[in-house]
Structures are given as structure tokens and as C-alpha cells.
Design an enzyme around this catalytic site. Structure first.
Site, PDB file in Angstrom:
ATOM      1  N   ASP A 136     -15.922   9.150   9.702  1.00 47.75           N
ATOM      2  CA  ASP A 136     -14.841   8.235   9.349  1.00 47.75           C
ATOM      3  C   ASP A 136     -13.508   8.933   9.596  1.00 47.75           C
ATOM      4  OD1 ASP A 136     -14.866   5.444   7.593  1.00 47.75           O
ATOM      5  OD2 ASP A 136     -12.968   6.519   7.453  1.00 47.75           O
ATOM      6  N   ARG A 146       0.826  -1.215   0.000  1.00 47.55           N
ATOM      7  CA  ARG A 146       0.000   0.000   0.000  1.00 47.55           C
ATOM      8  C   ARG A 146       0.861   1.267   0.000  1.00 47.55           C
ATOM      9  NH1 ARG A 146      -5.171  -1.324   2.878  1.00 47.55           N
ATOM     10  NH2 ARG A 146      -5.838  -3.225   1.817  1.00 47.55           N
TER      11      ARG A 146
HETATM   12  C1  LIG Z   1     -14.387  -1.816   6.020  1.00 46.54           C
HETATM   13  S1  LIG Z   1     -14.933  -0.152   6.180  1.00 46.54           S
HETATM   14  C2  LIG Z   1     -16.584  -0.413   6.734  1.00 46.54           C
HETATM   15  C3  LIG Z   1     -17.559   0.550   6.120  1.00 46.54           C
HETATM   16  C4  LIG Z   1     -19.028   0.337   6.513  1.00 46.54           C
HETATM   17  N1  LIG Z   1     -19.221   0.506   7.932  1.00 46.54           N
HETATM   18  C5  LIG Z   1     -19.500  -1.026   6.068  1.00 46.54           C
HETATM   19  O1  LIG Z   1     -19.653  -1.929   6.891  1.00 46.54           O
HETATM   20  O2  LIG Z   1     -19.715  -1.207   4.870  1.00 46.54           O
HETATM   21  C6  LIG Z   1     -14.084   0.344   7.669  1.00 46.54           C
HETATM   22  C7  LIG Z   1     -14.011   1.864   7.854  1.00 46.54           C
HETATM   23  O3  LIG Z   1     -13.588   2.151   9.194  1.00 46.54           O
HETATM   24  C8  LIG Z   1     -12.772   3.310   9.143  1.00 46.54           C
HETATM   25  N2  LIG Z   1     -11.937   3.359  10.354  1.00 46.54           N
HETATM   26  C9  LIG Z   1     -10.901   2.556  10.700  1.00 46.54           C
HETATM   27  N3  LIG Z   1     -10.353   2.953  11.852  1.00 46.54           N
HETATM   28  C10 LIG Z   1     -11.065   4.040  12.268  1.00 46.54           C
HETATM   29  C11 LIG Z   1     -10.994   4.902  13.402  1.00 46.54           C
HETATM   30  N4  LIG Z   1     -10.060   4.740  14.350  1.00 46.54           N
HETATM   31  N5  LIG Z   1     -11.884   5.902  13.481  1.00 46.54           N
HETATM   32  C12 LIG Z   1     -12.825   6.089  12.538  1.00 46.54           C
HETATM   33  N6  LIG Z   1     -12.945   5.325  11.445  1.00 46.54           N
HETATM   34  C13 LIG Z   1     -12.076   4.300  11.310  1.00 46.54           C
HETATM   35  C14 LIG Z   1     -11.975   3.127   7.867  1.00 46.54           C
HETATM   36  O4  LIG Z   1     -11.451   4.359   7.397  1.00 46.54           O
HETATM   37  C15 LIG Z   1     -13.029   2.531   6.924  1.00 46.54           C
HETATM   38  O5  LIG Z   1     -13.651   3.503   6.151  1.00 46.54           O
END
Ligand SMILES: C[S@@+](CC[C@H](N)C(=O)[O-])C[C@H]1O[C@@H](n2cnc3c(N)ncnc32)[C@H](O)[C@@H]1O
Length: 270
Positions: free
Chosen positions: A142, A37
Site C-alpha cells: 500500500d 481532511r
Molecule cells: C479503499 S482501500 C481498498 C482496500 C482493499 N483493497 C479492499 O478492497 O478492501 C484503497 C487503498 O488503496 C491505496 N492506494 C491508493 N492509491 C495508491 C497507489 N498509488 N499505490 C498504492 N496504493 C494506493 C490506499 O492507500 C488505500 O489503502
């Protein structure tokens, strides 16, 4: 031979920065992912070594954000995990109508590029005929500014909107002014969603009082202690009788104090 060599101590440094910032754990086999990445980032910046890249990350908060975005998984889709939307449609919204709730707050925590909050808002609009006269909002947060930008724009490819049932697609999406084969979420849905940047590990500026929190496919990346802390914080901002919804690979097993399990991924605050 890799284009850029990531030395063990540089990997360790990246892993600590990321863990301290957002509790994402890269130790234990994630070095190849980091290399794959971040090589893209180094190339885009025209940098030759991770040493230079780390110096930039430490000096520039924006690049730290870009690095976190590169290392997190943003995969999502409209109406992902349909049983949760069935719960909204068949159980939650009918109760809102029955009790006569007028103020509704739903939080999509870790909303990625917006497909989740817009799916919730579409379901809300479909199920609550009086929504125009209610005080109803979906908060979408996010850590990734890139993902949030797309969420705020609400513009998606035809391919990614395929998961939306045709009748809802025709009703709530229009051809985007951005051109190409792009569709845009209509204002009637966009107006129900507020997108905000938030690292879940930081203090939360919002007051309590959420009817539902969706935190799906986010906690899976955190260690148990972090998950426990987060579930406790969700518990405190959810109204009594409100609901926490997690992803299909997640569960509150052993940390669901204060919640009643409605189904393996749906928990109601007692
Ligand atoms: C796999 S996606 C899930 C999206 C949606 N909730 C779904 O289930 O389709 C995970 C998201 O969590 C966010 N994320 C990860 N760590 C985070 C944090 N510490 N605070 C806020 N968002 C976070 C990532 O940027 C990403 O957009």
C-alpha cells in the site's frame, strides 16, 4: 467560516502534487474533501495556513506521505466481497491441489490496513492442508505507511473482526497483548503475509509470477489512462492462467486485453 482558508491556487497545487505522486484525481469537486481532511493535519501540526503547510509538504517527504494518507480512502473489511473468497475456496484452491502447484504467490495491491491479505491467507490455510510444506505467500502493499503499520501489526478491534466467521475467528485470532478489546492475527496466518510499502505508480521491485493479484477498490480512484496502464502492468506480472480480481464497482471493460472474463470482477490471463 472555515477555520483554515484553502485558496484556489493552493488547492490546485495540492491537486497537482497528489496527481503527480499517485495519480489520485482531486479536481472536479474534491475541494471540500481536501479541506475537511487536511484541516485535521494543520491542527495536529499547529499550523495556521495552507501556505505554511504546502512549504512543509514540499520540503518533507514524510509529510507528503501523511498528506496522501489523509486524502486516500482506506475503508476495508475482512472477507469484503464474499464472492471472491468463494472463488478462492471453490475454484482456485481446488485447482492448485489438483495440478499440484507448490509455489503460490498472491498479491494484495492496495491492501490498506491488512484485512484483505489476512482474509486471503486464512482462506489459503483453510483450503490447502499441505500449506506448511508449500512455498506460499501473500504480498500486501500500500502507499499509506499508516495503513501498512496496522497491517504489519495485525491487531484489530473486536468490532472489525465481526465479519470473520466465528469458527475462523476462534481459530486464527487471539487476545492481543496490546490490551483492551483487541484481537491479533495468529502467527500461523501472519507468517503467510509480507507487508511492503509500494506506490503502484512507481517501478515494481517484485519479479513476475503472481498466481493472483487482488487490486480491489483502488483503481476506482484513478483516471482511465492510469487504470489502463496499471491493468497492462498487472497483466505482465501475472502468470499465464493466473487471475486479476478487481472491486465490485470496477471492471476491465475496454482494457482487458490478454484476459478472459470469468465473472464481472474476476479475470484470467490467457
Ligand atoms: C479503499 S482501500 C481498498 C482496500 C482493499 N483493497 C479492499 O478492497 O478492501 C484503497 C487503498 O488503496 C491505496 N492506494 C491508493 N492509491 C495508491 C497507489 N498509488 N499505490 C498504492 N496504493 C494506493 C490506499 O492507500 C488505500 O489503502
Amino acid at each position: 467560516m472555515l477555520e483554515f482558508e484553502l485558496k484556489e491556487r493552493e488547492f490546485e497545487k495540492i491537486a497537482s502534487i497528489v496527481y503527480d505522486h499517485c495519480r489520485l484525481n482531486l479536481r472536479g469537486g474534491k475541494k471540500p474533501l481536501v479541506e475537511a481532511r487536511l484541516a485535521k493535519r494543520l491542527r495536529a501540526l499547529g499550523m495556521g495556513t495552507y501556505k505554511d503547510y504546502l512549504a512543509l509538504v514540499e520540503a518533507d517527504e514524510e509529510e507528503l506521505g501523511m498528506m496522501i494518507t489523509s486524502l486516500t480512502t482506506n475503508h476495508t473489511k475482512f472477507f469484503r466481497e464474499p464472492e471472491h473468497f468463494e472463488f478462492l475456496q471453490k475454484s482456485f484452491f481446488p485447482e492448485v491441489l489438483e495440478i499440484g502447484i507448490r509455489t503460490l504467490r498472491i498479491w494484495s495491491a492496495g491492501c490498506s490496513s491488512g484485512e484483505e491479505p489476512y482474509s486471503i491467507a486464512i482462506e489459503m490455510r483453510e483450503s490447502l492442508p499441505d500449506i506448511g510444506r508449500m512455498d506460499a505467500l501473500v504480498l500486501a502493499t500500500d502507499i499509506s505507511r499508516k495503513a501498512l503499520r496496522q497491517a504489519s501489526e495485525g491487531v484489530y478491534t473486536v468490532e472489525s473482526v465481526k465479519n470473520v466467521p466465528a469458527a475462523l475467528r476462534n481459530k486464527y485470532f487471539s487476545k492481543s497483548s496490546a490490551g483492551g478489546e483487541l484481537l491479533e492475527v495468529k502467527p500461523v496466518i501472519k507468517n503467510l503475509v509480507r507487508c511492503r510499502h509500494l506506490n503502484l505508480m512507481d517501478p515494481w521491485p517484485m519479479k513476475k509470477g503472481f498466481n493472483i493479484v487482488f487490486c480491489r477498490n483502488v483503481m476506482i480512484y484513478f483516471d482511465k489512462v492510469t487504470q489502463q496502464g496499471l491493468v497492462g502492468r498487472f497483466q505482465r506480472v501475472i502468470r499465464p492462467g493466473g487471475v486479476l480480481i478487481v472491486g465490485h464497482c470496477e471492471s476491465l471493460a475496454g482494457m482487458g486485453q490478454g484476459f478472459r472474463c470469468v465473472s464481472p470482477t474476476i479475470y484470467q490471463k490467457i
